[in-house]
Design a protein around this motif. Sequence first.
Motif, PDB file in Angstrom:
ATOM      1  N   ILE A 319     131.334 135.035 102.969  1.00 57.05           N
ATOM      2  CA  ILE A 319     130.336 134.795 101.922  1.00 57.05           C
ATOM      3  C   ILE A 319     130.981 134.890 100.538  1.00 57.05           C
ATOM      4  O   ILE A 319     130.765 134.033  99.666  1.00 57.05           O
ATOM      5  CB  ILE A 319     129.171 135.798 102.044  1.00 57.05           C
ATOM      6  N   ALA A 322     133.082 131.968  99.910  1.00 55.20           N
ATOM      7  CA  ALA A 322     132.286 130.783  99.584  1.00 55.20           C
ATOM      8  C   ALA A 322     131.853 130.783  98.124  1.00 55.20           C
ATOM      9  O   ALA A 322     131.897 129.739  97.460  1.00 55.20           O
ATOM     10  CB  ALA A 322     131.060 130.720 100.500  1.00 55.20           C
ATOM     11  N   TRP A 323     131.438 131.941  97.610  1.00 55.62           N
ATOM     12  CA  TRP A 323     131.025 132.003  96.206  1.00 55.62           C
ATOM     13  C   TRP A 323     132.196 131.698  95.273  1.00 55.62           C
ATOM     14  O   TRP A 323     132.039 131.012  94.264  1.00 55.62           O
ATOM     15  CB  TRP A 323     130.440 133.373  95.885  1.00 55.62           C
ATOM     16  N   VAL A 326     132.733 127.924  95.348  1.00 56.15           N
ATOM     17  CA  VAL A 326     131.704 127.194  94.615  1.00 56.15           C
ATOM     18  C   VAL A 326     131.987 127.202  93.118  1.00 56.15           C
ATOM     19  O   VAL A 326     131.995 126.154  92.455  1.00 56.15           O
ATOM     20  CB  VAL A 326     130.312 127.792  94.902  1.00 56.15           C
ATOM     21  N   VAL A 349     123.760 124.011  95.621  1.00 51.90           N
ATOM     22  CA  VAL A 349     124.650 124.857  96.419  1.00 51.90           C
ATOM     23  C   VAL A 349     124.368 126.331  96.172  1.00 51.90           C
ATOM     24  O   VAL A 349     124.349 127.149  97.103  1.00 51.90           O
ATOM     25  CB  VAL A 349     126.120 124.520  96.104  1.00 51.90           C
ATOM     26  N   GLY A 353     123.261 129.100  98.795  1.00 49.97           N
ATOM     27  CA  GLY A 353     124.114 130.280  98.936  1.00 49.97           C
ATOM     28  C   GLY A 353     123.357 131.579  98.760  1.00 49.97           C
ATOM     29  O   GLY A 353     123.605 132.558  99.473  1.00 49.97           O
ATOM     30  N   THR A 357     123.004 134.469 101.514  1.00 51.05           N
ATOM     31  CA  THR A 357     123.523 135.783 101.156  1.00 51.05           C
ATOM     32  C   THR A 357     122.471 136.871 101.338  1.00 51.05           C
ATOM     33  O   THR A 357     122.757 137.960 101.850  1.00 51.05           O
ATOM     34  CB  THR A 357     124.017 135.778  99.694  1.00 51.05           C
TER      35      THR A 357
END
Length: 392
Positions: A319, A322-323, A326, A349, A353, A357
């Motif tokens: 996670i 991913a942030w 992004v 997105v 997200g 999360t």
Amino acid sequence: MRIYLLVVVVAAAVTFVATPLVRVLARRVNAVTPLRDRDVHAVPTPRMGGIAMFAGFAVALLIASRTDFLGDAFTISSQAWAILAAAGLICLLGAADDIWDLDWMTKLVGQILCAGLMVWQGVQLITVPLFDSIAILSPRMLLAITLLVVLVAINAVNFVDGLDGLAAGLIAIGGTAFFVYTYLLTRSTESDYSNLATLVIAAVVGACLGFLPHNFFRASIFMGDSGAMFLGLTVSAASIVVTGNIDPGASQQLTEFVGFPAFLPILLPVAVMVVPLIDLVFAVVRRVAAGKSPFAADGLHLHHRLMARGHSHRRTVVILYAWTTVFAFGAVALAFLPLRTVVIALTVVVVVGIVLTIVPLPVRRTRPRASSRHVRTAERPPAESPRPETRV
């Protein structure tokens, strides 16, 4: 491009090979992270992996210095050697903390000295990009801002280094985005594509990639303060080189002909470090509000909170990966796509997200002995330890 890829490969290979040797050394000198209430690892684990990362970084830079393409970065100025020397010194400082648990004041003084070495040798902000212009400040102000940037980056990475593979992965992802930006920026403004910032960040990404196979869940070694402070210093150095040395004329050229927004040079370093910076700000505010030292460790970091919501160890790391992806690559996208398109895409997105999360997916538990410890530790944050922040 091929030379930069060679730098990445060399840094990764040397780091990968050196890490098992450093693991043996760490056990011999007792640089081992014990089991503490706020930690999520289940067994005592050697740290000091930053030494292997620095070895990969140093070998890659030394090889680059002998090439025709990148040799000028080492001969025109002393910035490259200053970054290498400061990285070595802060890695030694972190290794000392990994072994002897230095107090926070000693580490802070050491960090200032390492940052000061780079500034003394010219790694310093000369201009500050604003939203529509380039600000030229007084030398004292620029010196103070430069030191602050380096110290914030060092401690941000140190604070977020709390799960297997987290810090190395975040820097590898953000560093890749930063590499794309600096490489394209150089191609757009210079006939010579060699660039110190691109070289440094390529070596840093390579060191992270070489270390991750040993550090991802479940880690056989931690990077420790030697690695976290090394990464923070080198990433900040690359940011300073590319962000604070932009010629106003070149910036205008980029804005008019290439499409690079004028504010991107100062936005991208923040986007690359967005997760560590958010964690740092929350930690400092939380601890100061409670009347504690900003360096007093606790179990309330972003990764602790995600695990408390039911995310597994691996999923929490993914996670946060991913942030970083992004925001880092979203900032780079501003160089290629219209602002409205990027904003709309990022909005969609980000909303998705946030949902993923906040609402964790079901986790299939086959062997609860390790995962239960992880979840239990995160759900029940312990009382703060008086020991300064090392591996959180």
